[in-house]
Design a protein around this motif. Structure first.
Motif, PDB file in Angstrom:
ATOM      1  N   THR A 177       0.817  -1.209   0.037  1.00  0.00           N
ATOM      2  CA  THR A 177      -0.141   0.110   0.021  1.00  0.00           C
ATOM      3  C   THR A 177       0.888   1.242  -0.060  1.00  0.00           C
ATOM      4  OG1 THR A 177      -0.293  -0.058   2.508  1.00  0.00           O
ATOM      5  CG2 THR A 177      -1.798  -1.203   1.224  1.00  0.00           C
ATOM      6  N   ILE A 178       2.139   0.975   0.350  1.00  0.00           N
ATOM      7  CA  ILE A 178       2.795   2.209   0.462  1.00  0.00           C
ATOM      8  C   ILE A 178       3.800   2.452  -0.785  1.00  0.00           C
ATOM      9  CG2 ILE A 178       4.866   3.677   1.749  1.00  0.00           C
ATOM     10  CD1 ILE A 178       3.880   2.433   4.291  1.00  0.00           C
ATOM     11  N   PRO A 179       3.758   3.515  -1.536  1.00  0.00           N
ATOM     12  CA  PRO A 179       4.412   3.835  -2.736  1.00  0.00           C
ATOM     13  C   PRO A 179       5.951   4.286  -2.441  1.00  0.00           C
ATOM     14  CG  PRO A 179       3.088   5.614  -2.532  1.00  0.00           C
ATOM     15  CD  PRO A 179       2.597   4.611  -1.402  1.00  0.00           C
ATOM     16  N   HIS A 180       6.892   3.298  -2.220  1.00  0.00           N
ATOM     17  CA  HIS A 180       8.127   3.540  -1.709  1.00  0.00           C
ATOM     18  C   HIS A 180       9.192   4.170  -2.679  1.00  0.00           C
ATOM     19  CE1 HIS A 180       7.127   0.713   1.505  1.00  0.00           C
ATOM     20  NE2 HIS A 180       8.257   0.900   2.418  1.00  0.00           N
ATOM     21  N   PHE A 181       9.838   5.180  -2.331  1.00  0.00           N
ATOM     22  CA  PHE A 181      10.946   5.440  -3.187  1.00  0.00           C
ATOM     23  C   PHE A 181      12.152   5.703  -2.317  1.00  0.00           C
ATOM     24  CE2 PHE A 181       9.644   9.756  -2.109  1.00  0.00           C
ATOM     25  CZ  PHE A 181      10.665  10.398  -2.159  1.00  0.00           C
ATOM     26  N   TYR A 182      13.359   5.400  -2.897  1.00  0.00           N
ATOM     27  CA  TYR A 182      14.694   5.498  -2.092  1.00  0.00           C
ATOM     28  C   TYR A 182      15.548   6.556  -2.462  1.00  0.00           C
ATOM     29  CZ  TYR A 182      12.334   1.028  -1.315  1.00  0.00           C
ATOM     30  OH  TYR A 182      11.369  -0.080  -1.098  1.00  0.00           O
ATOM     31  N   LEU A 183      16.190   7.122  -1.482  1.00  0.00           N
ATOM     32  CA  LEU A 183      17.218   8.166  -1.601  1.00  0.00           C
ATOM     33  C   LEU A 183      18.615   7.743  -0.889  1.00  0.00           C
ATOM     34  CD1 LEU A 183      14.971  11.064  -0.923  1.00  0.00           C
ATOM     35  CD2 LEU A 183      15.843  10.426  -3.164  1.00  0.00           C
ATOM     36  N   ARG A 184      19.714   7.411  -1.652  1.00  0.00           N
ATOM     37  CA  ARG A 184      21.095   7.030  -1.133  1.00  0.00           C
ATOM     38  C   ARG A 184      22.050   8.176  -0.846  1.00  0.00           C
ATOM     39  NH1 ARG A 184      19.076   1.782  -1.902  1.00  0.00           N
ATOM     40  NH2 ARG A 184      18.018   1.654  -3.742  1.00  0.00           N
ATOM     41  N   ARG A 185      22.704   8.064   0.056  1.00  0.00           N
ATOM     42  CA  ARG A 185      23.913   9.110   0.260  1.00  0.00           C
ATOM     43  C   ARG A 185      24.887   8.298   1.110  1.00  0.00           C
ATOM     44  NH1 ARG A 185      23.085  15.290   0.768  1.00  0.00           N
ATOM     45  NH2 ARG A 185      25.404  15.877   0.967  1.00  0.00           N
ATOM     46  N   ASP A 186      26.133   8.837   0.850  1.00  0.00           N
ATOM     47  CA  ASP A 186      27.367   8.381   1.588  1.00  0.00           C
ATOM     48  C   ASP A 186      27.626   9.717   2.665  1.00  0.00           C
ATOM     49  OD1 ASP A 186      27.736   5.925   0.305  1.00  0.00           O
ATOM     50  OD2 ASP A 186      29.347   6.634  -0.820  1.00  0.00           O
ATOM     51  N   ILE A 187      27.946   9.402   3.725  1.00  0.00           N
ATOM     52  CA  ILE A 187      28.151  10.295   4.811  1.00  0.00           C
ATOM     53  C   ILE A 187      29.546   9.876   5.353  1.00  0.00           C
ATOM     54  CG2 ILE A 187      27.524  11.297   6.998  1.00  0.00           C
ATOM     55  CD1 ILE A 187      24.703  10.405   6.180  1.00  0.00           C
ATOM     56  N   ARG A 188      30.455  10.947   5.536  1.00  0.00           N
ATOM     57  CA  ARG A 188      31.785  10.811   6.051  1.00  0.00           C
ATOM     58  C   ARG A 188      31.697  10.905   7.612  1.00  0.00           C
ATOM     59  NH1 ARG A 188      36.800  13.778   3.005  1.00  0.00           N
ATOM     60  NH2 ARG A 188      37.752  12.835   4.898  1.00  0.00           N
ATOM     61  N   LEU A 189      32.245  10.354   8.335  1.00  0.00           N
ATOM     62  CA  LEU A 189      32.295  10.043   9.812  1.00  0.00           C
ATOM     63  C   LEU A 189      33.328  10.551  10.519  1.00  0.00           C
ATOM     64  CD1 LEU A 189      30.188   6.507  10.356  1.00  0.00           C
ATOM     65  CD2 LEU A 189      29.418   8.824  10.072  1.00  0.00           C
ATOM     66  N   ASP A 190      34.442  10.742   9.859  1.00  0.00           N
ATOM     67  CA  ASP A 190      35.456  11.132  10.496  1.00  0.00           C
ATOM     68  C   ASP A 190      35.494  12.321  11.519  1.00  0.00           C
ATOM     69  OD1 ASP A 190      37.792   9.608   8.684  1.00  0.00           O
ATOM     70  OD2 ASP A 190      36.353  10.654   7.466  1.00  0.00           O
ATOM     71  N   ALA A 191      34.794  13.340  11.258  1.00  0.00           N
ATOM     72  CA  ALA A 191      34.703  14.415  12.232  1.00  0.00           C
ATOM     73  C   ALA A 191      34.022  14.029  13.479  1.00  0.00           C
ATOM     74  CB  ALA A 191      34.129  15.558  11.494  1.00  0.00           C
TER      75      ALA A 191
END
Length: 460
Positions: free
Chosen positions: A255-269
């Protein structure tokens, strides 16, 4: 007159439960507030208590019984001077006959969460459907004009009698149309009966061909079992939690029209900042996790993008003011999603302490319903299991869920155009397109990423 004690509804979605254990036996005298039994729902084991005093005249449902429907009579309470002889077949229906008007005892969570948390003030006691404050009454059910039974709580019947109101002219707002206290208090003398309202409703669909019900999906279980009859296997019985997870996730994907967004996140800080904070907080016994920062970043992002802080409510969208963030917690046989309310206003150490407490009690199945219901946004973190990235299924009615992968060292190109090694975490935002459009979802994810890559912002 003997009073029926009904199977209580311990959450808005509960339809049945397991009567795990009786805490009383036939012949015991109970008072208001005494614990009667332990009930297992799909999420937790909870206690419920008597709302009236009397003698346990008969136990109708044995402990250990599974699949007991809400509002099924489970025991009979006798008043002073009554005996078991006063219990006739009409007073003691069999399991599955939920056609009763008696008021269920008030359920209470096994744990006692602190006051002030959740929509109901965080009290451990949970009210069942209907008027939880009403004592059960054995008075006969009133009849409608057509001779049919009118379902009303005992307190509602008493108030109606005192005010001289005709219950057949009041429309009930309780479960299955039951008339409850608020309906009677808000009723006006001479109100039009609900049946007449229905008869006068426009018949715009009259004459249309009935819509055929869809066939049950999948192949019958016995047919699948026959397929593997010549192979050795162990049959695992589905408990309430597994059935609920299957039903909700099937509903979500259908029932839910899913869409997907992807991203890389730098964690060093963030990792450097976290290490410094943990050293300073060591004397207080506080140790922040990366997940604590993700919760805080998500809460702040929902405030920065308020249109994304929303849930789907069937025929409307509800935009929430606070950031109530749910976090998936894996337990044996399933998962919980406890909700951290007002997360945007909480300190990192406060969020960390509460998350640890909720996770522990989730694994012990000791959460009260208000602690795992609600929220507009969820986080599912499988990074600790070495998963780089994945797509999470939205937990309705939430508008989105963030799937968090592991932080791994990768070669990246810095702002100067040079290649360097950085710790990178891959995240995927699953979004309900009915609630959040693509650009809005992208802005939400951007805000989460900026907060995690610049962790000092979360303390501003």
């Amino acid at each position: 007159m003997p009073t029926e004690i009904l199977m209580p509804a311990l959450s808005p979605t509960m339809e049945e439960g397991t009567l795990a254990k009786w805490l009383v036996k036939e012949g015991d005298t109970v008072s208001s507030g005494d614990l009667l039994a332990e009930i297992e729902t799909d999420k937790a084991t909870m206690e419920f208590e008597a709302v009236d005093e009397g003698i346990v005249g008969k136990i109708l449902i044995e402990e250990g019984s599974e699949g007991v429907k809400v509002n099924t009579p489970i025991a009979v309470l006798l008043e002073e001077g009554e005996s078991a002889d006063d219990i006739d077949s009409s007073t003691a229906p069999k399991q599955g006959d939920a056609d009763s008007h008696a008021e269920p005892a008030t359920p209470k969570a096994e744990t006692s969460p602190a006051k002030g948390y959740g929509d109901d003030g965080g009290a451990a006691q949970q009210k069942s459907s209907g008027d939880g404050e009403a004592a059960a009454s054995g008075s006969p059910a009133p009849k409608g004009r057509d001779g049919g039974r009118i379902f009303a709580s005992p307190l509602a019947r008493r108030i109606a009698a005192d005010k001289g109101l005709d219950l057949s002219r009041i429309e009930g707002s309780g479960p299955n149309g039951r008339i409850v206290k608020a309906d009677v208090e808000n009723a006006k003398p001479g109100a039009q009966p609900a049946a007449e309202k229905a008869a006068e409703a426009p018949k715009g669909d009259a004459g249309k061909a009935p819509v055929a019900e869809p066939a049950a999906p999948g192949v019958q279980a016995d047919a699948i079992c026959k397929m593997y009859a010549d192979r050795e296997f162990e049959e695992v019985k589905l408990d309430g939690m597994r059935r609920t997870i299957a039903a909700r996730l099937t509903e979500a994907k259908q029932t839910i029209p899913h869409f997907y967004l992807r991203r890389d996140i730098r964690l060093d800080a963030l990792l450097k900042f976290r290490s410094q904070l943990n050293k300073q907080l060591e004397s207080r016994g506080v140790k922040l996790s990366v997940n604590d920062f993700i919760i805080k970043a998500s809460a702040l992002a929902l405030q920065a993008v308020p249109d994304a802080n929303a849930v789907w409510a069937g025929d409307r969208v509800l935009k929430l003011k606070p950031s109530d963030v749910a976090v998936a917690v894996a337990i044996e046989g399933g998962l919980f999603t406890p909700v951290l309310r007002d997360a945007e206003a909480r300190t990192l150490s406060s969020l960390s302490a509460q998350m640890k407490d909720l996770a522990k009690r989730a694994r012990d199945k000791k959460l009260a319903p208000h602690e795992y219901q609600g929220g507009s946004f969820a986080i599912s973190n499988l990074g600790m299991f070495g998963i780089d990235n994945f797509d999470a299924v939205i937990n309705p009615p939430h508008g989105a869920i963030l799937a968090v992968g592991a932080g791994v060292k990768k070669p990246v190109v810095n702002d100067a155009g040079e290649i360097e090694v950085a710790t990178v975490m891959s995240v995927t935002l699953s979004v309900d397109h009915r609630v959040i459009d693509g650009a809005l979802g992208a802005e939400l994810l951007k805000q989460i990423a900026e907060a995690l890559e610049n962790p000092m912002m979360m303390l501003a």
